[in-house]
Design an enzyme around this catalytic site. Sequence first.
Site, PDB file in Angstrom:
ATOM      1  N   PHE A 149     -13.148  -2.825  19.669  1.00 34.84           N
ATOM      2  CA  PHE A 149     -11.803  -2.290  19.902  1.00 34.84           C
ATOM      3  C   PHE A 149     -11.861  -0.887  20.492  1.00 34.84           C
ATOM      4  O   PHE A 149     -10.891  -0.193  20.525  1.00 34.84           O
ATOM      5  CB  PHE A 149     -11.000  -2.281  18.594  1.00 34.84           C
ATOM      6  CG  PHE A 149     -10.916  -3.656  17.962  1.00 34.84           C
ATOM      7  CD1 PHE A 149     -10.621  -4.763  18.728  1.00 34.84           C
ATOM      8  CD2 PHE A 149     -11.161  -3.831  16.626  1.00 34.84           C
ATOM      9  CE1 PHE A 149     -10.558  -6.029  18.174  1.00 34.84           C
ATOM     10  CE2 PHE A 149     -11.099  -5.091  16.047  1.00 34.84           C
ATOM     11  CZ  PHE A 149     -10.799  -6.185  16.829  1.00 34.84           C
ATOM     12  N   TRP A 152      -2.977  -2.535  20.543  1.00 36.46           N
ATOM     13  CA  TRP A 152      -4.082  -1.590  20.719  1.00 36.46           C
ATOM     14  C   TRP A 152      -5.431  -2.274  20.420  1.00 36.46           C
ATOM     15  O   TRP A 152      -6.441  -1.973  21.043  1.00 36.46           O
ATOM     16  CB  TRP A 152      -3.892  -0.386  19.783  1.00 36.46           C
ATOM     17  CG  TRP A 152      -5.150   0.437  19.666  1.00 36.46           C
ATOM     18  CD1 TRP A 152      -5.632   1.323  20.581  1.00 36.46           C
ATOM     19  CD2 TRP A 152      -6.092   0.414  18.596  1.00 36.46           C
ATOM     20  NE1 TRP A 152      -6.813   1.862  20.146  1.00 36.46           N
ATOM     21  CE2 TRP A 152      -7.118   1.314  18.923  1.00 36.46           C
ATOM     22  CE3 TRP A 152      -6.172  -0.270  17.383  1.00 36.46           C
ATOM     23  CZ2 TRP A 152      -8.203   1.549  18.093  1.00 36.46           C
ATOM     24  CZ3 TRP A 152      -7.253  -0.046  16.548  1.00 36.46           C
ATOM     25  CH2 TRP A 152      -8.253   0.859  16.913  1.00 36.46           C
ATOM     26  N   HIS A 153      -5.410  -3.246  19.471  1.00 31.04           N
ATOM     27  CA  HIS A 153      -6.671  -3.882  19.092  1.00 31.04           C
ATOM     28  C   HIS A 153      -7.261  -4.724  20.213  1.00 31.04           C
ATOM     29  O   HIS A 153      -8.457  -4.977  20.221  1.00 31.04           O
ATOM     30  CB  HIS A 153      -6.480  -4.752  17.851  1.00 31.04           C
ATOM     31  CG  HIS A 153      -6.455  -3.953  16.590  1.00 31.04           C
ATOM     32  ND1 HIS A 153      -5.293  -3.445  16.073  1.00 31.04           N
ATOM     33  CD2 HIS A 153      -7.441  -3.555  15.755  1.00 31.04           C
ATOM     34  CE1 HIS A 153      -5.573  -2.778  14.966  1.00 31.04           C
ATOM     35  NE2 HIS A 153      -6.858  -2.821  14.748  1.00 31.04           N
ATOM     36  N   GLY A 154      -6.433  -5.196  21.134  1.00 33.66           N
ATOM     37  CA  GLY A 154      -7.030  -5.970  22.208  1.00 33.66           C
ATOM     38  C   GLY A 154      -6.016  -6.660  23.074  1.00 33.66           C
ATOM     39  O   GLY A 154      -4.832  -6.737  22.760  1.00 33.66           O
TER      40      GLY A 154
END
Lengths: 342, 483
Positions: B483, B319-321
């Site tokens: 993010f 999810w962060h990247g």
Amino acid sequence: MDAGRTTWRRRTLRGLGFILACGLLLAPAELYLRLFPPVDLREFLGDESPDAGVFAADEDFAVGYPSWAALRDDNLQRLQSYLPLEDWSRRGPGWAFFGNSFVHAPDMLCDTIRRELPDQPVFNLGRNEPLPVRCAQLKVLLENGLKPERIFVELMPVDLIVMGSQPLSTIHVTERGALTYAPRLPGGPLDWAIENSRLALTAWCRTGLQKGRPFFHRRSLVRKLDPDLVDDVVTLFAGIARVAREHDVPVTVLLIPSHDCMCRGVPCTFQDTLAPRFRAVGLDVFDPRDAFCNHPRKGQLFIPDLHFNKEGNLLLLHELQAHLQRLKASAAAQPTSTRKPT
Amino acid sequence: MTFTELPFFVLVLIVWMLWRLLAGQYRAQLAILLIGSLVFYGYRHPLLLLLLLAYCVVNWWAGLSIAKNRWPRLALTSGVAFNLVVLAYWKYTPLVIRTVFGDGPPPFDIDGWVIPFGISFYAFTGIAYMVDVYRRTTTAEPEFWRYVLYSAFFPQLVAGPILRPHEFLDQLQPAGYRGRRKSPFDAFFLLGRGYFKKAVLADRISAAIDPFFAHVADPTTAGVWSLPYVVLYALQIYLDFSAYTDIARGLGLLFGFEWPENFNLPYLATSIQEFWHRWHMTLSRFLKDYLYIPLGGNRHGAWRTHVNLMATMLLGGLWHGASWSFLLWGGLHGSFLILNRLWVKTPAARWLNAQTGPIRVAWNGFSLVLTFACVCLAWCFFRLTVLAESLACVQKWVIFESGKILVGGAAELSLWLLLAGYACAVPLLHRLVDWAKSAELRERPGLRPVVQGVGWGVSFALLLLAFVLSPGGEKAPFIYFQF
């Protein structure tokens, strides 16, 4: 009455608490700033600045070098190939360049001259310096044996960005030789706070109002130059003219047109304003804007960072040679008794 | 727009003044907040408003359909799918293209790919809303404009905190809406603390460590011990993100909304499990509620629990990247959590946890250091998204030259003193704030104004210092904005 007194008492106590808390937090911050002044504050601390440098105060250019050795040691790497200066000067009629990266960066004007005119001795120091320091270098070098046929001092709007916000009068060289600026003060009781508290000085500096000309914008350099800034620049160039005359060396000021000027329709106010003032103090001015602005492929004379490419530098050199030819012709046409270095 | 630029301060001032002027007029006040939020989001890229509004339309419509029992399962599935597909398109297209085309030329320019800011947060907000409506833990919002404000309210739009729907929606209803500042003292304290942490501490650390991380795999940093830099990065990301949360919560209070805390001194955790109860608490809560528990949680035996934990952390990392290093970061945390679960069931762990006195203190200290070391190890993969650089950084933990233990930005005494000063001052400030609000003080009316004055003074001084002590030049954006 009692209610009013209670309210007043409560407000006083609240105010005392407020001042107490501020004091408790701001006092260590003041101490911290005294011990570790931020980098961007140091140039406004005057003699309290922890920075050290190689400079000394100078009457002509506000900043100078205390000795030939100071300049030599600070520029040793580049200077090495010209030392001793007397020997370099004896090699033939040399050209000495003082300017920004358009002159001294690899493959720019000086390198182009070395490549295209291998017999022409060329001197340049090869480092971007603030304009007053550039002038100081010129002075010390002439006083210590540099004797070129002609000096070229290149000037573009970008060279005046620092001086635009910091007038000559604000320059202060510290006891340790660092170049600093006297902060502009707002006037009134705040002056005392700024002069005596690091916290107040830092806050003042964070507003940007501490600069001598706080509302200077670089756009003004190509639109409408501040008259005070023009006076500062002319003061420096008058100093150059005087020093050069003392050593019998002619000076040409190179006003190189910028990319904006050539390709984006920005007016050449910079050249129009400064050229007559330079001529008035006895300097020769080389302004090749017509050759560049009328060039059929003027947009292709640049590398991506907007310095000239090989073709641009060749054009500049050819224009410079033509200018020098014209100077020679006009000097030859003058009676011998009236000739003087320009 | 970010929280540290002049237009933001101007926007907040205008919105706040209008909001105060319209006190008592419920709809007008919320309209001002909504307009302010849309200006905040569309300030630099007005077209992004279309994306935000598209999300709002789909989620609001799905919520209503679910509530009205019009194919609720289909509405939920399509709503969640929309959120995830659009989010994945923006976030993971560059990763997919790079993976598929390798070193060859990509079919289009992915270097200039820009992820719409805040997209993860409003997608999560939307998913949480639809799921909760489906679970009947939240009622569907009948008014579209109120739903848009719930999704797009500017203090929490870009980086959270990620709220459970009822935590904000209930406060937006006429019955729950106060329409006046809630605890201005707390609001200003949070704003002061947040800006101080961001401008003075996080940005100072950033200036000190960024050059090292930019050259971590270069010969220029050969032999340098990386641990001090990683520790400073751990502090930076905590200070930066918790500063953002403080400012968001402070602004929320300023407009009358109260939101939960997102951090609780995470580096004092004595286990990874505890760390995740203290770090980015609203994300942990979201992942638990909407991913870990639906996957089965710990209800199907140890092996399934571990699989669920790992899946949750891997997805949390991703999810962060769009980078394999974020996946690795999540995988490391998943592994640490599983190891932690296995360890606590051993007799040795049970014996150590049953001790009191010096043994317990020493064990807690050791656990704290070990947990922090594990977190720092994982941060290497979070900070450096190129795998070779992450590995070079980890290698420099153990292989370094004795003369380069503390060099460069990490050797700045002024920075360590600043951090130490803050670490000492924080407990005192928190005690003061708690005392200012305590019942004990209410019984001492003579002292109360002094303490209140001190509280306001602290907030004012922190805000002033945030302005004065911040490094000059261009301000670094909040880390979590990406993010």
